[in-house]
Design an enzyme around this catalytic site. Sequence first.
Site, PDB file in Angstrom:
ATOM      1  N   GLU A 216      28.268  30.422  -5.491  1.00 22.60           N
ATOM      2  CA  GLU A 216      28.054  28.965  -5.465  1.00 22.60           C
ATOM      3  C   GLU A 216      29.316  28.194  -5.132  1.00 22.60           C
ATOM      4  OE1 GLU A 216      26.264  25.340  -8.257  1.00 22.60           O
ATOM      5  OE2 GLU A 216      25.961  27.435  -8.821  1.00 22.60           O
ATOM      6  N   LYS A 232      20.258  26.290  -8.345  1.00 23.38           N
ATOM      7  CA  LYS A 232      19.406  26.126  -9.523  1.00 23.38           C
ATOM      8  C   LYS A 232      18.063  26.755  -9.213  1.00 23.38           C
ATOM      9  CE  LYS A 232      21.333  24.318 -12.999  1.00 23.38           C
ATOM     10  NZ  LYS A 232      21.457  25.207 -14.145  1.00 23.38           N
TER      11      LYS A 232
END
Length: 403
Positions: A216, A232
């Site tokens: 990420e 997410k």
Amino acid sequence: MVRGKSAERMSMNRPDVVEALPRMVVDPPAAPTPCRGRLVERARWEWRPADGGDPAARTEEFLAAHGLPLHDLARPAPRHHHDTVCGAALYLSAAAGALLAGGPAGAANPADLPEVAVVVYGHTDTPPAHPGPPTGWWRGPWTESWTPRQHATAVDAVRQAIGHGDVYQVNLVGHAAAPYTGDPLPALARLGRLPGARYGGVLTGPGWAIGCASPETLIELRGGTLTTRPIKGTRPATAAGRADLLASAKERAEHIMIVDLERNDLARIARTGSVHVDDLFAVRRWCDLWQAESTIRAHAADGLGLADLLRAVCPGGSVTGAPKLAALDHIAALEPVGRGASMGGLGWVDAGGIDLGLTIRTAAVDREAVHVWAGGGITWDSDPDAEVAEAAAKTAPVRATLA
């Protein structure tokens, strides 16, 4: 280890003596590929809360003093040349990020690590030789910071807070530690090579090391363009798992909350009207998991410096929640130990820009133990047992690599 102002002045003028772990690995996440294997440390600065001061401002000042002025990121300088400073590894913990955001730091760091570390590198045509082969590596059993039932109870507490209107989402993180003997660095290096580790690598210091396998992007800046890629939503990397992730209203709602939060974070430091979402809820693979990722970009505002950038984006929205400050209050109240090296930022800065990964899928070692963390975002629709299982699925590849 750098502590206090006298130690800081010393490190400003000469490279620190780096010692205490058996071997040193010079392979920081996001370092330029052509430079890997040719980096040599020139100077470092480490910060802990007892040192005082603003760690973001002091980071910017330290880098400028070592040939990396990052005072106007909208107008990046040319990339480095062979005979100048190459760049620097930059690490900020979640606790440091919370301080920059004006929130509580949370429980104490369970690992003996600095909260900020900056390591400036130059080039060498003769990579430093390792002092010898690695010693044997043994890792003992894990001790968890909370039981599955305690974790589930914390999930219920967040759901109650959401029901009261205090927050919309809170990310909860658990921790585990295990004793070890021998040289942990080869195991941390293996961690950085896990499939999907966009920010794979190792950062070391006197008596500590961080191994990262993060997919990420916390913040990237090149050519005046800011990019963040929040993740997410998680499912097993099967055809059914992918279909379930794409069809999940709960995961999509959780994801879009964080996209909106991070759009707002970028808007604080971007040219007016320049924030846009390039890719929404794209499914990517990390190890044996599918994860949903979006890409948000903006143009840096004129005069934006590194310190203001860090204050705007740290700690990352995908590992805090929304609203961010309210989520930090609940994190501090519910998590039994600090987040240490996890959920912070780790990557590379140079004259041309910045590339920091969010330290999920990350492990740390100090002189006593190896530490891992994992968690997930909690919304009103969260099932406590499913959240416990998701955290276990995220940490399983990390723990297996450290076996």
